[in-house]
Design an enzyme around this catalytic site. Structure first.
Site, mmCIF file in Angstrom:
data_model
loop_
_atom_site.group_PDB
_atom_site.id
_atom_site.type_symbol
_atom_site.label_atom_id
_atom_site.label_comp_id
_atom_site.label_asym_id
_atom_site.label_seq_id
_atom_site.Cartn_x
_atom_site.Cartn_y
_atom_site.Cartn_z
ATOM 1 N N ASP A 49 27.675 48.932 26.501
ATOM 2 C CA ASP A 49 27.977 47.672 25.840
ATOM 3 C C ASP A 49 28.610 46.707 26.841
ATOM 4 O OD1 ASP A 49 28.632 46.298 22.968
ATOM 5 O OD2 ASP A 49 30.299 45.991 24.362
ATOM 6 N N TYR A 54 32.592 39.335 29.673
ATOM 7 C CA TYR A 54 33.246 40.458 30.355
ATOM 8 C C TYR A 54 33.037 40.449 31.867
ATOM 9 C CZ TYR A 54 33.173 42.602 25.640
ATOM 10 O OH TYR A 54 33.300 42.869 24.303
ATOM 11 N N LYS A 84 26.211 40.321 24.377
ATOM 12 C CA LYS A 84 26.685 39.414 23.331
ATOM 13 C C LYS A 84 26.595 37.952 23.761
ATOM 14 C CE LYS A 84 30.070 42.976 22.202
ATOM 15 N NZ LYS A 84 30.144 43.612 23.546
ATOM 16 N N HIS A 117 28.924 37.093 19.448
ATOM 17 C CA HIS A 117 30.196 37.740 19.787
ATOM 18 C C HIS A 117 31.305 37.444 18.781
ATOM 19 C CE1 HIS A 117 32.538 39.299 23.539
ATOM 20 N NE2 HIS A 117 32.967 39.862 22.430
#
Length: 319
Positions: A49, A54, A84, A117
């Protein structure tokens, strides 16, 4: 070590492994991420994921390419990759370009799952970690989701879903959706059990996936209360398990998938050692009595000048 079981998703082409490796680490970006992902693939992880915010898409893509070269997997198709849509791309005309950028970062032709998200849009170009309250905008669920559906139809992603959506926001999205969300990825652990949301999603055929199943200690979106919970500690000591294993086993027994983030080899291994034992009825009852408190209420999206004036409005009273 028991193999990781799968779950079938609605409106999708594949099954999803019930245990995945998360890549959200704070501060974002991590030099040891690539080697940790390689090790995770070696010991059996197949679900990974990531998210644009990120800064882990490229390291994950590099690790996938290396795993293929090393022969740890025979093809990319053996993996389940989730990413996302960032809040600042939460507009109908920005969804596909954002997904295409994600695929370029990963070096992949398609995702297995692409999620909205958060049910909030930000002005384009805004850094979510440095946003001003004036940057928060109400998301147009109908048009944004229609763009997500088009991404699935053209094969850029096998399945689509959402993250951090309440029952009310899911109901709003479902009222116009042609393809229902396959997954709702939300905070879930013994201290935030999400019973109402899980029951609602079950009636709609939406699979619930748990992020921060250990609380996300040490991050801006986490809490240390899960790992410090005396009830979980007592069960762990009695069973000869770690607190993390007890928490993860509880999440697994709720019939949801989970994303566990660790770049430590021992913990990556321990996180998979939860599949060949069960919690007793008494232990489950003890966990059921734990006082509930959400670890990540997302106060950054609450503003007097934004679409959500209070946490109750943001979470529709589910907090």
């Amino acid at each position: 070590m028991a193999g990781i079981p799968d779950v079938s998703l609605s409106a999708g082409c594949r099954t999803m492994p019930l245990i995945g490796m998360g890549t959200a680490v704070y501060p974002f970006g991590c030099e040891t991420m690539r080697s940790a992902i390689i090790y995770a693939i070696e010991i059996g992880y197949r679900h990974f994921d990531t998210a644009a915010i990120y800064q882990s898409e490229q390291p994950l893509g590099d690790a996938i390419a290396e795993a293929l070269l090393l022969g740890l997997i025979n093809s990319r198709d053996e993996l389940f990759i989730t990413s996302k849509l960032s809040c600042n791309d939460g507009y109908s005309d920005r969804v596909r370009p954002a997904l295409e950028k994600t695929l370029k970062n990963l070096g992949l032709e398609y995702l297995d799952l692409y999620l909205i998200h958060f049910p909030v849009s930000l002005k384009p170009g805004v850094n979510v970690m440095q946003l001003d309250k004036e940057d928060i905008v109400l998301m147009d669920f109908k048009s944004t989701w229609a763009a997500m559906e088009e991404c699935q139809r053209v094969g850029l992603t096998r399945s689509i879903g959402v993250s951090n959506f309440s029952c009310k926001k899911l109901t709003q999205l479902l009222s116009t959706a042609e393809i229902p969300p396959a997954v709702n990825q939300v905070e879930m652990h013994p201290l935030w059990q999400q019973k109402k949301l899980r029951e609602f999603c079950a009636t709609k055929g939406i699979h619930v996936s748990a992020y921060s199943p250990l609380g996300g200690k040490g991050t801006p979106w986490g809490t240390g209360e899960v790992m410090d919970c005396h009830i979980l500690k007592d069960i762990a000591q009695a069973r000869g398990k770690t607190v993390a294993q007890v928490s993860l086993r509880w999440v697994h027994e709720q019939g949801v998938s989970m994303l566990v983030k660790s770049f430590n080899k021992q913990r990556l291994t321990e996180n998979l050692q939860i599949l060949d034992w069960s919690l007793s009825k008494e232990e489950l009852h003890m966990i059921d009595q734990i006082p509930q408190r959400k670890g990540f209420p997302c106060v950054l999206f609450v503003s007097d000048v934004g679409p959500y004036k209070t946490l109750e409005e943001l979470w529709d009273g589910e907090i």
